[in-house]
Design a protein around this motif. Structure first.
Motif, short mmCIF file in Angstrom:
data_model
loop_
_atom_site.label_atom_id
_atom_site.label_comp_id
_atom_site.label_asym_id
_atom_site.label_seq_id
_atom_site.Cartn_x
_atom_site.Cartn_y
_atom_site.Cartn_z
N LEU A 348 -49.65 40.74 -9.03
CA LEU A 348 -48.90 39.50 -8.87
C LEU A 348 -48.54 38.90 -10.22
O LEU A 348 -47.54 38.16 -10.33
N PHE A 349 -49.33 39.19 -11.23
CA PHE A 349 -49.07 38.68 -12.57
C PHE A 349 -48.51 39.76 -13.50
O PHE A 349 -47.66 39.49 -14.35
N SER A 350 -48.98 41.00 -13.34
CA SER A 350 -48.63 42.06 -14.27
C SER A 350 -47.20 42.56 -14.09
O SER A 350 -46.51 42.85 -15.08
N VAL A 351 -46.73 42.68 -12.86
CA VAL A 351 -45.37 43.17 -12.62
C VAL A 351 -44.32 42.22 -13.18
O VAL A 351 -43.38 42.65 -13.87
N PRO A 352 -44.43 40.89 -12.93
CA PRO A 352 -43.48 39.99 -13.59
C PRO A 352 -43.53 40.08 -15.12
O PRO A 352 -42.49 39.98 -15.78
N MET A 353 -44.74 40.27 -15.68
CA MET A 353 -44.87 40.40 -17.13
C MET A 353 -44.13 41.64 -17.63
O MET A 353 -43.56 41.63 -18.73
N LEU A 354 -44.11 42.71 -16.84
CA LEU A 354 -43.40 43.92 -17.24
C LEU A 354 -41.91 43.65 -17.38
O LEU A 354 -41.29 44.01 -18.39
N PHE A 355 -41.31 43.00 -16.39
CA PHE A 355 -39.88 42.75 -16.43
C PHE A 355 -39.52 41.77 -17.55
O PHE A 355 -38.48 41.91 -18.20
N ILE A 356 -40.38 40.78 -17.77
CA ILE A 356 -40.16 39.85 -18.89
C ILE A 356 -40.23 40.61 -20.21
O ILE A 356 -39.40 40.41 -21.11
N ALA A 357 -41.24 41.48 -20.34
CA ALA A 357 -41.43 42.23 -21.59
C ALA A 357 -40.26 43.17 -21.86
O ALA A 357 -39.82 43.32 -23.00
N ILE A 358 -39.74 43.81 -20.81
CA ILE A 358 -38.59 44.70 -20.98
C ILE A 358 -37.38 43.91 -21.48
O ILE A 358 -36.70 44.32 -22.43
N ALA A 359 -37.13 42.76 -20.86
CA ALA A 359 -35.97 41.95 -21.26
C ALA A 359 -36.13 41.44 -22.69
O ALA A 359 -35.19 41.55 -23.50
N VAL A 360 -37.30 40.91 -23.01
CA VAL A 360 -37.53 40.37 -24.35
C VAL A 360 -37.47 41.48 -25.39
O VAL A 360 -36.84 41.34 -26.45
N GLY A 361 -38.13 42.60 -25.12
CA GLY A 361 -38.15 43.71 -26.06
C GLY A 361 -36.77 44.27 -26.33
O GLY A 361 -36.41 44.53 -27.49
N TRP A 362 -35.97 44.44 -25.28
CA TRP A 362 -34.63 45.01 -25.46
C TRP A 362 -33.73 44.07 -26.24
O TRP A 362 -32.99 44.49 -27.14
N LEU A 363 -33.81 42.76 -25.95
CA LEU A 363 -32.99 41.78 -26.66
C LEU A 363 -33.40 41.69 -28.13
O LEU A 363 -32.55 41.58 -29.02
N LEU A 364 -34.71 41.74 -28.40
CA LEU A 364 -35.17 41.69 -29.78
C LEU A 364 -34.74 42.93 -30.57
O LEU A 364 -34.33 42.83 -31.73
N LEU A 365 -34.82 44.09 -29.94
CA LEU A 365 -34.39 45.32 -30.62
C LEU A 365 -32.90 45.26 -30.96
O LEU A 365 -32.49 45.67 -32.05
N LYS A 366 -32.12 44.75 -30.03
CA LYS A 366 -30.68 44.62 -30.28
C LYS A 366 -30.42 43.64 -31.42
O LYS A 366 -29.56 43.86 -32.27
N ALA A 367 -31.19 42.53 -31.43
CA ALA A 367 -30.99 41.51 -32.46
C ALA A 367 -31.41 42.01 -33.85
O ALA A 367 -30.76 41.69 -34.85
#
Length: 369
Positions: A348-367
């Motif tokens: 219930l907590f870990s799956v939302p963290m995965l999607f948040i981490a993917i979005a944050v990580g991808w945006l940071l890599l692009k930046a």
């Protein structure tokens, strides 16, 4: 002898890996003399040393005393939860995420002796915190140890590469912790007695830890491990007996299984396609693999296909969130909790963290690129 053998007999995850290795060995193309080379022994030696010094700290009994003081110091569940989550993230930057849990989960379970707390939820957040915090340093988790050994970055250089993602994930997790724990006052039990602890063993373990980290930087890890073993053999032999040696066996067998998997004839075409794919494919493939086979085996597999880059390091660390197999730290934390309901509540907590981490990580890599 029974103390040493029992963990190997009870470790079902190790048994599963051994069976998988036998099956893979029936189809893979290899020679038996090649198997020792399948294991990254530097990673195993590093893990062994860190496990030993941490077990020494735990065996000193200091954390029982610390647990009592925490209950006396904090009055509200939310502030205690924020402290433990921050402590888990911080500890995992200098220890491996697994070892930080070996310290904090027993400490958290000991809080039941002194108060009424949502202990299982605290353990879930500690598991998430060590995955977030450990990604910062080369010694924070096994996949970082492996990637650092394959790259050319210094200790500090590796940390600077990982800092944007680590800082973002820890900050997000602290916000989630704030909203997941109430402002309710902690109810303390009566008649608390002061736990006994051994100051000499605590300071010996801390000194050995600092020495071991210095030895890592100087490429003297093997000699440092021998010194650690010798010191505990002379001063506290029970530390050597109490260590979960089967955990090291798990990592050794993981290396062998992935090595055999990579030598399956049916896999060679797919491997070549992934090797020549874009960085985006490598990024999402590493995350997806981590969800299925855990991020350490995913790292072992990916570095045989692509270089040990920053994006790969970010991807396999992000893969520690999400499903339970994503990180061995998840399995360790939930197994130690001994609560059947925690296995599904974790997601219930870990799956939302995965999607948040993917979005944050991808945006940071692009930046950053």
């Amino acid at each position: 002898m029974a103390t040493l053998i029992t963990p190997f007999l009870r470790d079902r995850f190790l048994h599963l890996l051994v069976v998988l290795g036998i099956v893979l060995g029936c189809f893979a193309r290899f020679q038996w003399r090649e198997l020792p080379g399948a294991v990254d022994w530097h990673t195993i030696i590093t893990l062994c040393g860190l496990l030993l010094v941490t077990k020494g700290i735990e065996s000193s009994g200091y954390f029982d005393l610390l647990g009592q003081r925490l209950i006396q110091r904090f009055n509200q569940q939310r502030t205690l939860a924020l402290f433990l989550v921050a402590a888990a993230a911080l500890l995992s930057t200098f220890l491996t995420n697994d070892i930080a849990l070996f310290i904090l989960v027993p400490l958290t379970l000991s809080l039941r002796q002194f108060s009424t707390l949502p202990v299982s939820r605290l353990i879930i957040f500690e598991a998430l915190a060590v995955n977030a915090g450990s990604l910062l340093t080369p010694v924070g988790n096994p996949q970082n140890i492996l990637l650092w050994g394959r790259g050319d970055a210094s200790f500090v250089g590796f940390m600077l590469q990982m800092l944007p993602l680590a800082a973002s994930m820890v900050a997000i997790l602290l916000v989630l912790t704030w909203f997941s724990f109430s402002h309710r006052t902690i109810e303390r039990h009566d008649n608390m007695t002061t736990p006994q602890w051994q100051k000499g063993l605590l300071w010996l373990s801390i000194a050995l830890y600092l020495l071991f980290v210095v030895a890592l930087e100087l490429k003297l890890t093997g000699w440092a491990l021998l010194l650690v073993i010798a010191c505990f053999a002379l001063r506290a032999r029970r530390v050597l007996l109490a260590l979960d040696w089967s955990l090291l066996a798990v990592f050794i067998v993981m290396f062998v299984d992935v090595w055999l998997f990579m030598r399956l004839p049916q896999l060679q075409g797919l491997v070549q396609q992934v090797a020549h794919a874009s960085d985006a494919v490598h990024f999402f493939a590493a995350i997806g693999l981590s969800q299925v086979i855990s991020n350490v085996p995913a790292t072992i597999l990916m570095i045989q296909i692509v270089p040990a880059s920053v994006s790969l390091a970010w991807a396999v660390n992000i893969g520690g969130f999400g499903l339970l197999p994503g990180s061995l730290a998840n399995l360790i934390a939930l197994r130690m909790a001994k609560d059947k309901a925690i296995w599904w509540r974790f997601h219930l907590f870990s799956v939302p963290m995965l999607f948040i981490a993917i979005a944050v990580g991808w945006l940071l890599l692009k930046a950053l690129h």
